[in-house]
Design a protein around this motif. Structure first.
Motif, PDB file in Angstrom:
ATOM      1  N   ILE A 179      -7.631   2.700 -14.843  1.00  0.00           N
ATOM      2  CA  ILE A 179      -8.353   2.483 -13.585  1.00  0.00           C
ATOM      3  C   ILE A 179      -7.311   2.056 -12.558  1.00  0.00           C
ATOM      4  O   ILE A 179      -6.475   1.202 -12.840  1.00  0.00           O
ATOM      5  N   ARG A 180      -7.308   2.731 -11.383  1.00  0.00           N
ATOM      6  CA  ARG A 180      -6.298   2.441 -10.343  1.00  0.00           C
ATOM      7  C   ARG A 180      -7.000   2.176  -9.036  1.00  0.00           C
ATOM      8  O   ARG A 180      -7.771   3.001  -8.554  1.00  0.00           O
ATOM      9  N   GLY A 181      -6.751   0.999  -8.464  1.00  0.00           N
ATOM     10  CA  GLY A 181      -7.341   0.691  -7.169  1.00  0.00           C
ATOM     11  C   GLY A 181      -6.593  -0.416  -6.473  1.00  0.00           C
ATOM     12  O   GLY A 181      -5.607  -0.943  -7.016  1.00  0.00           O
ATOM     13  N   ASN A 182      -7.053  -0.755  -5.266  1.00  0.00           N
ATOM     14  CA  ASN A 182      -6.480  -1.945  -4.627  1.00  0.00           C
ATOM     15  C   ASN A 182      -7.136  -3.168  -5.274  1.00  0.00           C
ATOM     16  O   ASN A 182      -8.081  -3.066  -6.057  1.00  0.00           O
ATOM     17  N   VAL A 183      -6.623  -4.334  -4.928  1.00  0.00           N
ATOM     18  CA  VAL A 183      -7.030  -5.550  -5.648  1.00  0.00           C
ATOM     19  C   VAL A 183      -8.529  -5.817  -5.518  1.00  0.00           C
ATOM     20  O   VAL A 183      -9.203  -6.219  -6.486  1.00  0.00           O
ATOM     21  N   GLY A 206       7.964   1.594  -2.776  1.00  0.00           N
ATOM     22  CA  GLY A 206       6.875   1.945  -1.861  1.00  0.00           C
ATOM     23  C   GLY A 206       7.260   1.568  -0.445  1.00  0.00           C
ATOM     24  O   GLY A 206       8.373   1.093  -0.190  1.00  0.00           O
ATOM     25  N   HIS A 207       6.330   1.802   0.481  1.00  0.00           N
ATOM     26  CA  HIS A 207       6.605   1.480   1.889  1.00  0.00           C
ATOM     27  C   HIS A 207       5.265   1.287   2.595  1.00  0.00           C
ATOM     28  O   HIS A 207       4.304   2.018   2.307  1.00  0.00           O
ATOM     29  N   PRO A 208       5.192   0.325   3.540  1.00  0.00           N
ATOM     30  CA  PRO A 208       3.929   0.111   4.277  1.00  0.00           C
ATOM     31  C   PRO A 208       3.419   1.364   4.991  1.00  0.00           C
ATOM     32  O   PRO A 208       2.220   1.471   5.251  1.00  0.00           O
ATOM     33  N   MET A 209       4.304   2.333   5.300  1.00  0.00           N
ATOM     34  CA  MET A 209       3.835   3.581   5.927  1.00  0.00           C
ATOM     35  C   MET A 209       2.745   4.252   5.095  1.00  0.00           C
ATOM     36  O   MET A 209       1.885   4.963   5.645  1.00  0.00           O
ATOM     37  N   LEU A 210       2.783   4.055   3.798  1.00  0.00           N
ATOM     38  CA  LEU A 210       1.764   4.680   2.931  1.00  0.00           C
ATOM     39  C   LEU A 210       0.355   4.246   3.324  1.00  0.00           C
ATOM     40  O   LEU A 210      -0.603   5.006   3.137  1.00  0.00           O
ATOM     41  N   THR A 211       0.228   3.048   3.873  1.00  0.00           N
ATOM     42  CA  THR A 211      -1.115   2.563   4.224  1.00  0.00           C
ATOM     43  C   THR A 211      -1.629   3.195   5.523  1.00  0.00           C
ATOM     44  O   THR A 211      -2.788   3.041   5.873  1.00  0.00           O
ATOM     45  N   GLY A 257     -14.450  -1.712   4.017  1.00  0.00           N
ATOM     46  CA  GLY A 257     -14.575  -0.265   3.809  1.00  0.00           C
ATOM     47  C   GLY A 257     -13.833   0.151   2.555  1.00  0.00           C
ATOM     48  O   GLY A 257     -14.121  -0.340   1.465  1.00  0.00           O
ATOM     49  N   VAL A 258     -12.833   1.028   2.701  1.00  0.00           N
ATOM     50  CA  VAL A 258     -12.054   1.449   1.542  1.00  0.00           C
ATOM     51  C   VAL A 258     -10.697   0.744   1.481  1.00  0.00           C
ATOM     52  O   VAL A 258      -9.889   1.011   0.597  1.00  0.00           O
ATOM     53  N   ASP A 259     -10.423  -0.165   2.418  1.00  0.00           N
ATOM     54  CA  ASP A 259      -9.128  -0.844   2.436  1.00  0.00           C
ATOM     55  C   ASP A 259      -9.240  -2.250   1.873  1.00  0.00           C
ATOM     56  O   ASP A 259     -10.233  -2.948   2.088  1.00  0.00           O
ATOM     57  N   ALA A 260      -8.175  -2.661   1.156  1.00  0.00           N
ATOM     58  CA  ALA A 260      -8.166  -4.003   0.587  1.00  0.00           C
ATOM     59  C   ALA A 260      -8.342  -5.018   1.709  1.00  0.00           C
ATOM     60  O   ALA A 260      -7.776  -4.889   2.787  1.00  0.00           O
ATOM     61  N   GLY A 261      -9.131  -6.050   1.467  1.00  0.00           N
ATOM     62  CA  GLY A 261      -9.313  -7.113   2.457  1.00  0.00           C
ATOM     63  C   GLY A 261      -8.148  -8.083   2.400  1.00  0.00           C
ATOM     64  O   GLY A 261      -7.088  -7.788   1.856  1.00  0.00           O
ATOM     65  N   ILE A 284      -3.152  -2.087 -10.292  1.00  0.00           N
ATOM     66  CA  ILE A 284      -3.528  -2.634  -8.983  1.00  0.00           C
ATOM     67  C   ILE A 284      -2.358  -2.407  -8.036  1.00  0.00           C
ATOM     68  O   ILE A 284      -1.242  -2.859  -8.296  1.00  0.00           O
ATOM     69  N   THR A 285      -2.631  -1.669  -6.953  1.00  0.00           N
ATOM     70  CA  THR A 285      -1.548  -1.342  -6.006  1.00  0.00           C
ATOM     71  C   THR A 285      -1.640  -2.187  -4.745  1.00  0.00           C
ATOM     72  O   THR A 285      -2.682  -2.722  -4.398  1.00  0.00           O
ATOM     73  N   GLY A 286      -0.524  -2.252  -4.063  1.00  0.00           N
ATOM     74  CA  GLY A 286      -0.391  -2.997  -2.809  1.00  0.00           C
ATOM     75  C   GLY A 286       1.097  -3.040  -2.504  1.00  0.00           C
ATOM     76  O   GLY A 286       1.830  -2.122  -2.872  1.00  0.00           O
ATOM     77  N   LYS A 287       1.555  -4.098  -1.878  1.00  0.00           N
ATOM     78  CA  LYS A 287       2.989  -4.229  -1.594  1.00  0.00           C
ATOM     79  C   LYS A 287       3.774  -4.114  -2.905  1.00  0.00           C
ATOM     80  O   LYS A 287       4.802  -3.440  -2.978  1.00  0.00           O
ATOM     81  N   GLU A 288       3.288  -4.783  -3.933  1.00  0.00           N
ATOM     82  CA  GLU A 288       3.828  -4.606  -5.289  1.00  0.00           C
ATOM     83  C   GLU A 288       2.707  -4.094  -6.172  1.00  0.00           C
ATOM     84  O   GLU A 288       1.547  -4.438  -5.964  1.00  0.00           O
ATOM     85  N   ASP A 289       3.056  -3.266  -7.137  1.00  0.00           N
ATOM     86  CA  ASP A 289       2.044  -2.678  -8.006  1.00  0.00           C
ATOM     87  C   ASP A 289       2.104  -3.337  -9.386  1.00  0.00           C
ATOM     88  O   ASP A 289       3.182  -3.558  -9.930  1.00  0.00           O
ATOM     89  N   VAL A 290       0.938  -3.613  -9.936  1.00  0.00           N
ATOM     90  CA  VAL A 290       0.846  -4.233 -11.259  1.00  0.00           C
ATOM     91  C   VAL A 290       0.233  -3.222 -12.217  1.00  0.00           C
ATOM     92  O   VAL A 290      -0.806  -2.630 -11.919  1.00  0.00           O
TER      93      VAL A 290
HETATM   94  P1  ATP Z   1      -5.963   0.669   0.480  1.00  0.00           P
HETATM   95  O1  ATP Z   1      -7.130   1.486   0.844  1.00  0.00           O
HETATM   96  O2  ATP Z   1      -6.201  -0.801   0.375  1.00  0.00           O
HETATM   97  O3  ATP Z   1      -4.756   1.039   1.306  1.00  0.00           O
HETATM   98  P2  ATP Z   1      -5.267   2.537  -1.533  1.00  0.00           P
HETATM   99  O4  ATP Z   1      -6.254   2.992  -2.510  1.00  0.00           O
HETATM  100  O5  ATP Z   1      -4.964   3.434  -0.389  1.00  0.00           O
HETATM  101  O6  ATP Z   1      -5.628   1.105  -1.025  1.00  0.00           O
HETATM  102  P3  ATP Z   1      -2.672   1.416  -1.867  1.00  0.00           P
HETATM  103  O7  ATP Z   1      -2.813   0.055  -2.452  1.00  0.00           O
HETATM  104  O8  ATP Z   1      -2.405   1.499  -0.417  1.00  0.00           O
HETATM  105  O9  ATP Z   1      -3.912   2.313  -2.290  1.00  0.00           O
HETATM  106  O10 ATP Z   1      -1.532   2.155  -2.707  1.00  0.00           O
HETATM  107  C1  ATP Z   1      -1.057   3.438  -2.403  1.00  0.00           C
HETATM  108  C2  ATP Z   1       0.470   3.392  -2.441  1.00  0.00           C
HETATM  109  O11 ATP Z   1       0.942   2.619  -1.336  1.00  0.00           O
HETATM  110  C3  ATP Z   1       1.057   2.712  -3.694  1.00  0.00           C
HETATM  111  O12 ATP Z   1       2.175   3.436  -4.123  1.00  0.00           O
HETATM  112  C4  ATP Z   1       1.485   1.331  -3.197  1.00  0.00           C
HETATM  113  O13 ATP Z   1       2.596   0.838  -3.907  1.00  0.00           O
HETATM  114  C5  ATP Z   1       1.852   1.637  -1.769  1.00  0.00           C
HETATM  115  N1  ATP Z   1       1.720   0.491  -0.863  1.00  0.00           N
HETATM  116  C6  ATP Z   1       0.581  -0.046  -0.392  1.00  0.00           C
HETATM  117  N2  ATP Z   1       0.830  -1.086   0.434  1.00  0.00           N
HETATM  118  C7  ATP Z   1       2.172  -1.201   0.486  1.00  0.00           C
HETATM  119  C8  ATP Z   1       3.071  -2.100   1.173  1.00  0.00           C
HETATM  120  N3  ATP Z   1       2.614  -3.061   1.963  1.00  0.00           N
HETATM  121  N4  ATP Z   1       4.397  -1.932   0.971  1.00  0.00           N
HETATM  122  C9  ATP Z   1       4.861  -0.968   0.176  1.00  0.00           C
HETATM  123  N5  ATP Z   1       4.085  -0.087  -0.479  1.00  0.00           N
HETATM  124  C10 ATP Z   1       2.751  -0.194  -0.339  1.00  0.00           C
END
Ligand code: ATP
Ligand code: TZP
Ligand code: MG
Ligand code: MG
Length: 265
Positions: free
Chosen positions: A116-120, A181-186, A135-139, A162-168
């Motif tokens: 199972i893969r999701g935000n926290v 990873g990079h914040p641009m992904l968000t 919505g669909v974004d982590a609070g 669990i994904t975010g800045k660091e993934d577990v």
């Molecule tokens: P959300 O909707 O909360 O953005 P999501 O389902 O889109 O969640 P993310 O948690 O954004 O999924 O994860 C997608 C990718 O973005 C992962 O590879 C994660 O490591 C990366 N990621 C998310 N936030 C950051 C961040 N702040 N810095 C670096 N990488 C990030």
């Protein structure tokens, strides 16, 4: 620890059956192709059992769920389970509405999930823990993410990512932390959803699911870092295209060189 699986995906070209949401369908198919996997989207209840049976992984994503899609997911999930096909679940937006939360709980109850893969917030709400979601974004909730991931893994008897800045990544015992990873992904919708399907492709070729998921996360994060470096912050549109390019170009050797993966407890 990682950087050995990308070529395995490219050699085996696993068929990934996605039942996903209408926002990310094209991006998911193109991302899987860029990696070297073979995507298929199939939703009709008349065919999902047959498609799941011949797939190397089944991805269930409830981003834009409807009653028909949920029914198809149950049929596909059971067929995958009967045929030894790993099922990867993305509980998009769980906690935002009662319908999503109930559906996610039904899926983990009735289908054996490999990952199972999701935000926290999504993972927390799937196991009945309160965590704010927008919505669909982590609070903006805070808490011990590793402890939550291990709890979810033990409760659901599955690998949790669990994904975010660091993934577990954890199976409840082993814990891997991926710091790429990079914040641009968000800023690009569907990067989480595509990642879940990429996890499916890696898990299809790796016997050890924790290793497969960790390989996927490191590969994906390294690709994002390279895309940012090559687009010089020109903007999210340029980044999105270059990210697909990098999903195609990144090799295991590049992952070995740039992955930042640690063991946690
Ligand atoms: P959300 O909707 O909360 O953005 P999501 O389902 O889109 O969640 P993310 O948690 O954004 O999924 O994860 C997608 C990718 O973005 C992962 O590879 C994660 O490591 C990366 N990621 C998310 N936030 C950051 C961040 N702040 N810095 C670096 N990488 C990030
Ligand atoms: N709304 C329903 S599904 C979806 C949106 C915006 C896509 C979510 O994608 P991700 O990968 O979780 O950011
Ligand atoms: Mg996102
Ligand atoms: Mg998501």
């Amino acid at each position: 620890m990682v950087g050995y699986a990308v070529e395995k995906v490219r050699e085996q070209n696993p068929l990934v059956h996605n039942i996903t949401n209408v926002v990310v369908t094209n991006f998911t198919a193109n991302g899987l192709l860029a990696l070297g996997a073979s995507p298929v989207m199939a939703y009709a209840k008349e065919e999902v059992a047959d498609m799941a049976k011949i797939a190397s992984a089944l991805v269930l994503n409830i981003g834009t769920l409807t009653e028909e899609v949920v029914e198809a997911m149950m049929i596909a999930g059971k067929s995958a389970n009967e045929n030894g096909v790993p099922v990867i679940f993305d509980p998009v937006g769980v906690g935002a509405t009662a319908y999503r939360t109930e559906t996610a709980k039904q899926i983990v109850r009735e289908v054996k999930i490999s990952v199972i893969r999701g935000n926290v917030a999504e993972i927390a709400n799937t196991i009945g823990e309160a965590w704010t979601i927008k919505g669909v974004d982590a609070g903006s909730g805070t808490g011990d993410v590793v402890a939550l991931a291990k709890k979810a893994a033990n409760l659901l008897q599955t690998v949790v990512v669990i994904t975010g800045k660091e993934d577990v990544i954890t199976d409840g015992k082993r814990v891997h932390i991926v710091k790429n990873g990079h914040p641009m992904l968000t800023n690009v919708t569907g990067t989480g959803c595509l990642l879940t399907s990429v996890v499916g492709a890696f898990v299809a070729v790796e016997e050890d699911t924790v290793v497969g998921a960790t390989e996927a996360l490191a590969y994906y994060g390294v690709a994002a870092e390279r895309a940012v470096a090559r687009t010089d912050n020109r903007g999210v549109g340029t980044f999105q295209i270059e990210f697909l390019n990098q999903l195609h170009h990144v090799t295991s050797e590049i992952v070995r060189e740039h992955a930042i993966v640690e063991k946690g407890e």
